[in-house]
Structures are given as C-alpha cells and as structure tokens.
Design a protein around this motif. Structure first.
Motif, short mmCIF file in Angstrom:
data_model
loop_
_atom_site.label_atom_id
_atom_site.label_comp_id
_atom_site.label_asym_id
_atom_site.label_seq_id
_atom_site.Cartn_x
_atom_site.Cartn_y
_atom_site.Cartn_z
N TRP A 218 -35.18 -5.09 16.66
CA TRP A 218 -35.53 -5.57 15.32
C TRP A 218 -34.44 -6.42 14.69
O TRP A 218 -34.69 -7.48 14.12
CB TRP A 218 -35.82 -4.37 14.40
CG TRP A 218 -37.19 -3.80 14.55
CD1 TRP A 218 -37.69 -3.12 15.63
CD2 TRP A 218 -38.25 -3.83 13.59
NE1 TRP A 218 -38.99 -2.74 15.40
CE2 TRP A 218 -39.36 -3.15 14.15
CE3 TRP A 218 -38.37 -4.36 12.31
CZ2 TRP A 218 -40.56 -2.99 13.47
CZ3 TRP A 218 -39.57 -4.20 11.62
CH2 TRP A 218 -40.65 -3.53 12.21
N ARG A 219 -33.20 -5.96 14.77
CA ARG A 219 -32.11 -6.64 14.06
C ARG A 219 -31.78 -8.00 14.64
O ARG A 219 -30.97 -8.73 14.06
CB ARG A 219 -30.86 -5.76 14.03
CG ARG A 219 -30.92 -4.66 12.98
CD ARG A 219 -29.61 -3.92 12.89
NE ARG A 219 -28.48 -4.81 12.66
CZ ARG A 219 -28.13 -5.29 11.46
NH1 ARG A 219 -28.81 -4.94 10.39
NH2 ARG A 219 -27.10 -6.08 11.35
N TYR A 221 -33.97 -10.28 14.72
CA TYR A 221 -34.89 -11.21 14.05
C TYR A 221 -34.60 -11.31 12.55
O TYR A 221 -34.19 -10.34 11.91
CB TYR A 221 -36.34 -10.74 14.24
CG TYR A 221 -36.81 -10.75 15.67
CD1 TYR A 221 -37.26 -11.92 16.27
CD2 TYR A 221 -36.80 -9.58 16.42
CE1 TYR A 221 -37.70 -11.92 17.58
CE2 TYR A 221 -37.24 -9.58 17.74
CZ TYR A 221 -37.69 -10.75 18.32
OH TYR A 221 -38.12 -10.75 19.62
N CYS A 223 -35.78 -11.37 8.76
CA CYS A 223 -36.88 -10.85 7.95
C CYS A 223 -37.10 -11.80 6.79
O CYS A 223 -36.21 -12.01 5.96
CB CYS A 223 -36.55 -9.45 7.44
SG CYS A 223 -37.75 -8.81 6.25
N ARG A 226 -36.80 -10.05 3.27
CA ARG A 226 -35.41 -9.75 2.90
C ARG A 226 -34.65 -11.04 2.59
O ARG A 226 -33.77 -11.06 1.72
CB ARG A 226 -34.70 -8.96 4.00
CG ARG A 226 -35.31 -7.60 4.27
CD ARG A 226 -34.42 -6.78 5.20
NE ARG A 226 -33.27 -6.25 4.49
CZ ARG A 226 -32.11 -5.97 5.07
NH1 ARG A 226 -31.93 -6.20 6.36
NH2 ARG A 226 -31.10 -5.49 4.37
N ALA A 278 -34.23 -8.03 10.17
CA ALA A 278 -35.37 -7.11 10.16
C ALA A 278 -34.90 -5.69 10.45
O ALA A 278 -34.08 -5.48 11.34
CB ALA A 278 -36.41 -7.54 11.19
N GLU A 279 -35.40 -4.73 9.68
CA GLU A 279 -35.05 -3.32 9.85
C GLU A 279 -36.34 -2.50 9.85
O GLU A 279 -37.14 -2.62 8.91
CB GLU A 279 -34.14 -2.85 8.71
CG GLU A 279 -32.82 -3.57 8.59
CD GLU A 279 -31.77 -3.02 9.54
OE1 GLU A 279 -32.14 -2.23 10.43
OE2 GLU A 279 -30.60 -3.38 9.39
N CYS A 283 -39.27 -2.07 6.63
CA CYS A 283 -40.42 -2.96 6.80
C CYS A 283 -41.66 -2.42 6.08
O CYS A 283 -41.99 -1.24 6.18
CB CYS A 283 -40.72 -3.11 8.30
SG CYS A 283 -42.10 -4.21 8.64
N CYS A 288 -46.75 -6.34 3.57
CA CYS A 288 -45.81 -7.44 3.29
C CYS A 288 -46.55 -8.77 3.20
O CYS A 288 -47.44 -9.06 4.02
CB CYS A 288 -44.76 -7.51 4.39
SG CYS A 288 -43.57 -8.85 4.17
N TYR A 291 -46.42 -10.82 6.45
CA TYR A 291 -46.78 -10.12 7.68
C TYR A 291 -47.38 -11.05 8.73
O TYR A 291 -47.04 -10.96 9.91
CB TYR A 291 -47.77 -8.99 7.37
CG TYR A 291 -48.26 -8.25 8.60
CD1 TYR A 291 -47.42 -7.35 9.26
CD2 TYR A 291 -49.53 -8.47 9.10
CE1 TYR A 291 -47.85 -6.68 10.38
CE2 TYR A 291 -49.97 -7.79 10.24
CZ TYR A 291 -49.12 -6.90 10.87
OH TYR A 291 -49.55 -6.24 11.99
N CYS A 294 -44.55 -13.05 10.24
CA CYS A 294 -43.30 -12.33 10.46
C CYS A 294 -42.84 -12.51 11.90
O CYS A 294 -43.62 -12.34 12.84
CB CYS A 294 -43.51 -10.85 10.16
SG CYS A 294 -42.16 -9.79 10.70
N VAL A 296 -40.85 -10.71 13.74
CA VAL A 296 -40.91 -9.48 14.53
C VAL A 296 -42.33 -9.23 15.02
O VAL A 296 -42.57 -8.97 16.21
CB VAL A 296 -40.41 -8.27 13.71
CG1 VAL A 296 -40.72 -6.96 14.45
CG2 VAL A 296 -38.93 -8.38 13.45
#
Length: 820
Positions: A218-219, A221, A223, A226, A278-279, A283, A288, A291, A294, A296
C-alpha cells in the motif's frame, strides 16, 4: 431424528447427517442436546461433505445470528448447515454442503512440448536452445498442479526456472480459472517476470489469454484523498519548503502511470510521503470520492483479473499476517485470494517471515510518528487546531482546548520519553561493547531497569495512552454534533491512524523488553546505520508452525524454488525450517542441475597452505590479499571478492590502496557507492576488482567477460552471536541435537552455493573460483560443502601450484577469446 427430538422432550437436538447426490438426508446421528432455545454446535463433529442439522422447537425455521455465524464457520470446513422442525417434515438449508471442485488436469506431455524444439516457446524465439532440465522442471510443476501439495525444486543457473513454473501456472489458469501468486525476494526478479518473461509468454501462447499483474504494498502508492487533505491543511501541516513538495506531487498525480513511488523522478522527503502514502487502516474504500481512480484499487482490480499475480515476500507475509489476524482464508486481504503459490528465491522465506511476523521498533520510527502529530508547532494536531478554531462553536472550542492543553503536551512529553528510553538502551549497548545484544531472561534483572528504564518505559506507554484517549474524546464530541465536518473528520482519521501505530509500537516495545509468558521468542537491542538508530526487536523462535498451518496448509499447490534449496543436495533442512514435516505436507523434491559445462568453463581452487581464519585471522587476511593480487595478475582483473562482513571490505580496500592496486585495476568498494552504480561501473570497465558483502552474494547477474574470477575469503558461516542464530542453536542443543550440523552447516552450504553461482551465468562464461578457506578440505564437513557445488574442475593444492594452473587456465581462455 424425530424420535431423538421426542426423547429430548422437544428441545433442540443437533445431528450430523450424510446426504446423497439429490440432497436427501440418508443417515443421521445425534451429537448434542440443548434446551428450547439453543444447542451446542460442537466443532469437529461433522466431516467434510456432511451436514449439521438442528431443530427449532418453535417451528419457525428462520436462522438466528448465531445460526448464521455457525453456518459460515462450518462452510469453511466443507460442512453444510440446516434447520428442521420438530416433526422433521421441513428442512431449511442455510448453507449447502460445499461441493468439491473438479479440476481439469494439465497434460504433462503438452507442457513438455510447449517448451520443446517444436513448441510455442521455440516458435517465438529467433535463437532457441533446448533445455531438457527446464522441461523436466516444468513437468514436475505441472504434476504438482494436478495432484496438489508442496514442491521443493532446486533449479541450477541456466535452467530457466521462471518459464518452467510460469507456463504451467498459465495453462492451469486457462483450464481451471485459478490464479497463481508468484512471490520473489528481489526487485530484479520481479522486473524480469513482469517486464520480460510474462510478456514473452503472452506473445508465445496464441491459444489462450495471458493476464498478469504486479502488486506492491500500500505505502508504495499515492493516496489521492490524503494528497488533497495535505494540500488543504497547507502551512498548518508543513513548513513552506515541504508544502512545495506537495504541490509537485499534485502535478505528478495527473500524469503518473500507476501512482507508485517507483514512477517518481525524484522521491519526496520521508515526512512528506508519510502524509500522502496509501495506508490500509486510513482508507475509506467505497466511501472515498477518489475510489474509482484510486491507484491502489486500480492495481488491485487489475490483479483480481490476472492469472498470475507477481508480489514479493514482504507482501506475501503481510497478507499472511492480516489473514491470521482476521481468520480470513478465502477473500481478498493484502493480496487477492489464491489457492496456488510459487515462491521463487525460496531460501529467503524463513528470514523474510522472521522480519514480517515479528515486531521491530526504532527510535527514529517513533520520533517520526510523534513528529506527524507535532513538529515545532506544525503537524496534524496543529492542522486540527486550526480547523476547530475556524468553526467557533462551543464543542469545537472545548475540543480545541483539549488539543492544545492535553494532546500537544502529551505528544511532546512522549517524544522526550522516547529519547530517554532509547538513550538508556544505547547506554546499555555501549556498556556491553556491542552493536547488537540479545535479550535473555537475565535482562529482567539488569541494573538498567533500576537506572531508569522501567520508569521511562512506563511513562512512555502512559503518554501514548493519553494521546489515544484524548483523540477519542475529541472524536466523540464532534460526532455528537449534527453537522458533519469532513475536513475535521479527515484529520481525526489521520490522527487515529498515528495513534494506532503508536499503540502497536508501544506493545511491540513492551513485548521485546518485558515479554509475556507464552510463545518463546528471540529478542534483541541493536544500533542501526551510521546515525546510530537504536532499535528493539522480537520474533517468534519457531516460525515453522505458523508457515505450516497458516500458509502451506491453506493453499492447494505450493512450488518453492531457487538455485539453492538443498544444502549438500538434501532437502530435509529447508523442509524442517518451513514446517513441511507433517504427512499431508511432505514435499515433492527435485534437483535440476545447471546445463553449463562447468568442467570446461570453470575451475574451483582451494589452497591447502593458507591458515584457517578461525585459527590465525591476521595471517589468513594477508594470504587473502596475496591471493587477490595474484588472481588479478592472472586474469587482468574482472574479479568479485565476496566478504562476509563490511569490516573486512573496508580493511581490504585500505590494504589494496596502500599497495597501489588502484593504479592497475579500478577498485570498486561496497558501501562507497550504491550496488547498482558499482555493478554498472564493473560491467563498463571489464577489468575492475569489486569488494562486496551481503547483497553481492546473490541476485547479482554479470554475464560475459567482465566477471571472470571469484574470490571467497572464508566459508560463509552465520555469526554465532547473532540473536536469531544463537537462539536457534541453543534450542537445537537443548533438545539434544547438534546445532552446528543441523543449523550452521546447512546455512553455510546454501550461502556458499549462492556465492559460487555469481560466476557462470551463460554457456560462454568462463572463470575461476578461489575459496581461500582451507577448512573446506581439512575439516570432515568440508567434503559435503564442496560436493554440493557445481562440478567445476578442482584444484586443491598449495597456492604456488594453484597459481600455475590458474595462469594456464586464463592464458588458454584469452587465446580462445581472441580466436572468436
């Protein structure tokens, strides 16, 4: 069944029933009795293919919440669940008995033909080379897909193992609609799979679609939500220089291909990426606004449609950790659901599991978390305060007071406590005179606790709790309000994420320093890197049960492969370390030797007149330098020297420079430049000497004339005082085993095979390997280590005699090269 219910006075009775192909219950046996409202649904009383039935005395067959929970649990074990009335005239099936899927088996001979001279692979290549070993390995993989189970398959350099497992995986997906997850240890192999091998097969296999995807954590990518929040918070969150980087990221987000960090020309500073990465726990998923586009979820949707999903060991084990926590074995977690798994570079799996199934906390990681909350008046708390101030209502004013008078001071106080805890741990390390110290039961009585560590740790954990409690209070106040404040809620969500990470770090810190009774663990304190970052870590002592029960038992087919899996040509060591020892998981094994002509292409030299490094380290070091200079003379450079410590690399570089070696051959030193830069310079020079350690023992591919010599100063035994090594050896010795034979020697054999494998990468490569450690021939265990290496010509003699053979070897090679 009716009689059993009457005998129970009309109360609830639980039955296990066998069903025929038409869904009719043919036999039933009562297994539990209850009252008029409920009955125990005992685990394990029904076998796969049976149905658990119970009556509702009320006559209403509507399932309760408890019924639905039981039904879901039983379904995972292959058992159906239903409800009957007391007269056994009506049956309501809550969950059908899961039917065993019938797979379409692969035609093993067809797989062989695909890779053969007249197959799909040959038709796609301009220069095809038949590889019988590759075809045999592909057949073994195909049989594993057909039969299920675990395979340990060692594939020597040049076999082409990637195609040997990718081709059956793709054929299986086409026949049965099941994906395969392929996990690697290195980025290089991931890039080869998704950039070369899978696109090649997509062009070669005209009779089926080839769908593949690369998944990152995830991290990796960006977000978008955010990013938007970070931009909105502006100067309350960042200093002006960092806010400029947010603007740069916003522009990049409009043009990036996949939104991953690897697509950035220049990476932002860590504190900026922390706010926009991205976390999973932050999320909002379907809720969102971003979405649909996104990064991710675009990647995850692509992976969900893929036949082969390429990941790495970190992602695989993160997925395992999430599934263990959620007890989710059938739906998507970090990875899409899968029933077939290929673990390439499988000799790294246990070490990767130790890293990701344990816990590590460092001073810098904790400081960075607290800095996200408050950084010299900037940060999430400042941004939340600004938001509350702008609202002006009574609840917001009260919450602002809480933020300013409780949360900010708690965050600053906790940061001071972090410094105190890790200063005391740093002093403890200095007192021990070591950079890494294993924590045993004796640590509980160490004077460092009376010296302030106990109080500082208690204070730090209390301050972490204050931050979490204060945040909950602010959130509760705002949630009582009718009007929604999306910006404030977003900030609270961010702060909540930090609080959860702080709580997890606090738990990990306490488990490492004050472990609870229960599962044995390995614990240690260490100093990391040049900035002397102090950290504490703990990992389970025995990872085999976790890997056995929660990884290998959960998949239908698992293929574990590498160029080095079988120390001394035996698989028992790795099978034991990975938990593959139960009857249902006993692995299928196979060794597919390299197709290269090692007798012609390589020579393995072991000097018998060098002192052993464990007997006279200084004399051995001097002989190593002499051997390097002599070998470089004979080969005119093109040498890798594989040390086992950075200290030896630095010392050798200093000695060689003092002798003026740099004036004859370019000297490249691990640690003075990055690995990729050193390799580029080595290939470009064609005459360089590269001094390396750790990361140069494997995953490095220098084909051709640039690499024509390999010097390994000593056998690569693990450092016996390293915490995980020491704990494992103690455990083996405690049960009456021999830790050297069962643990140290197999690890050394695998490492040595990896190192030797750097030299010959193609059918035209040529070179010499010098193993400057006489223990390989003087000790009884040496025979097994040497026999496990590729069958190069052996030269075992005093150094002077070896040099005559090496000069002849290189002069013959130079003549051949000139002739070509």
């Amino acid at each position: 069944m009716r009689a059993a219910i009457r005998l129970a006075g009309g109360r609830e009775v639980c039955f296990v029933a066998t069903m025929d192909e038409d869904g009719v219950a043919r036999t039933a046996r009562p297994v539990a009795r209850g009252d008029a409202r409920c009955v125990l649904a005992l685990p394990g009383v029904a076998k796969r293919g049976e149905m658990l039935l119970h009556n509702h005395p009320s006559g209403h067959l509507e399932p309760s919440e408890a019924d639905l929970e039981v039904a879901a649990r039983l379904h995972d074990d292959g058992v159906g669940f239903g409800i009957i009335d007391n007269d056994v005239r009506e049956l309501y099936v809550v969950v059908e008995i899961p039917r065993e899927e019938k797979h379409v088996p692969l035609d093993v001979q067809s797989i062989d033909r695909d890779l053969g001279p007249r197959g799909a692979v040959a038709a796609e290549l301009d220069r095809y080379e038949d590889r019988p070993g590759q075809r045999r390995m592909a057949q073994a993989v195909a049989r594993l897909y057909n039969d299920g189970g675990v395979g340990l398959l060692e594939a020597g350099t040049g076999i082409g193992k990637s195609l040997a497992y990718l081709l059956p995986a793709l054929r299986w997906a086409a026949a049965n609609g099941e994906r395969t997850v392929v996990s690697t240890n290195t980025i290089n192999l991931q890039e080869q799979l998704v950039g070369v091998d899978l696109p090649f097969l997509a062009g070669a296999l005209h009779d089926q679609p080839v769908r593949f995807a690369l998944l990152k954590g995830w991290r990796n990518y960006l977000c978008l939500l955010r990013l938007e929040q970070a931009r909105t918070s502006g100067t309350a969150l960042f200093e002006e220089s960092l806010a400029t980087e947010i603007a740069t990221l916003e522009e990049w987000s409009k043009s990036t291909k996949d939104g991953s960090r690897a697509d950035l020309a220049v990476e932002p500073r860590q504190e900026v990426w922390d706010e926009v990465a991205a976390e999973p726990d932050l999320c909002l998923r379907h809720s969102c606004a971003h979405y649909s586009n996104c990064f991710v979820f675009v990647a995850r949707r692509h992976a969900a449609q893929a036949d082969v999903v390429v990941a790495n060991h970190h992602l695989l084990l993160s997925d395992l950790a999430v599934r263990r926590a959620q007890q989710n074995w059938s739906e998507a977690a970090v990875l899409p659901s899968y029933t077939n798994l290929v673990i390439d570079e499988g000799h790294h799996l246990e070490d990767a599991a130790a890293k990701h199934l344990g816990a590590t906390v460092t001073r810098m990681a904790l400081v960075r978390l607290f800095a996200r909350l408050d950084r010299r008046g900037k940060g999430l708390l400042s941004a939340l305060g600004s938001r509350l101030l702008s609202r002006g209502d009574l609840l917001s004013t009260a919450s602002l007071e809480l933020v300013q008078e409780r949360l900010v001071p708690s965050a600053r106080s906790a940061r001071d406590k972090v410094d105190l805890v890790f200063d005391l741990l740093g002093a403890f390390l200095d007192q021990q005179g070591e950079t890494t110290v294993r924590l045993t039961e004796a640590f509980a009585a160490h004077p460092v606790w009376q010296g302030g560590l106990g109080a500082a740790l208690t204070d730090l954990l209390r301050e972490i709790g204050f931050v979490a409690d204060g945040l909950r209070m602010v959130r509760d106040r705002l949630e009582t309000e009718g009007a929604r404040d999306e910006a404030a809620n977003a900030l609270l969500n961010e702060i909540g994420g930090v609080a959860r990470r702080l709580a997890a770090a606090g738990d990990a810190l306490q488990r490492a320093l004050e472990p609870p009774d229960g599962e044995p663990s390995v614990r240690w304190v260490e100093i990391r890197g040049r900035d002397r970052n102090v950290g504490v870590a703990s990992v389970p002592l025995d990872l085999a049960p976790i890997l056995r029960e929660d990884l290998f038992s959960r998949v239908r087919t698992a293929v574990i492969t590498s160029a080095t899996l079988a120390p001394e040509s035996r698989f028992e060591f790795l099978a034991r370390r990975l938990g593959l020892t139960t009857p249902e998981l006993l692995p299928t094994t196979g060794i597919f030797p390299s197709p290269f002509d090692y007798q012609t292409q390589a020579i393995l030299a072991i000097p018998t007149d060098f002192p052993a490094p464990n007997v006279d380290a200084e004399a051995h070091f001097g002989c190593t330098i002499r051997a390097l200079v002599d070998l470089s003379d004979a080969s005119d450079g093109g040498i890798f020297v594989l040390f086992t410590s950075h200290r030896d690399v630095k010392r050798a570089a200093s000695e060689l420079r003092a002798r003026g070696v740099e004036r004859r051959w370019p000297l490249l030193v691990h640690g003075e430049e990055g690995r990729d830069a050193l390799l580029r310079r080595f290939r470009a020079s064609g005459r360089a000497i590269l001094l390396g350690t750790a990361s140069f023992w494997e995953g490095v591919d220098v084909a051709g004339h640039a690499l024509r010599g390999l010097l390994i100063p000593r056998l690569p035994f693990r450092v016996p005082t390293e915490p995980v090594t020491a704990a494992n050896c103690e455990a083996i010795d405690a049960r009456g085993g021999n830790s050297f034979a069962e643990y140290m020697l197999p690890h050394a054999s695998l490492r040595l095979k990896q190192g030797v494998g750097r030299l010959i990468r193609t059918a035209t490569d040529r070179g010499a390997i010098v193993l400057a450690d006489p223990r390989a021939v003087s000790k009884s265990y040496g025979r097994g280590l040497i026999d496990a290496l590729p069958p190069a010509r052996r030269a075992i003699a005093p150094w002077a005699a070896i040099m005559e053979k090496l000069r002849d070897f290189y002069s013959t090679g130079a003549t051949r090269t000139k002739g070509r």
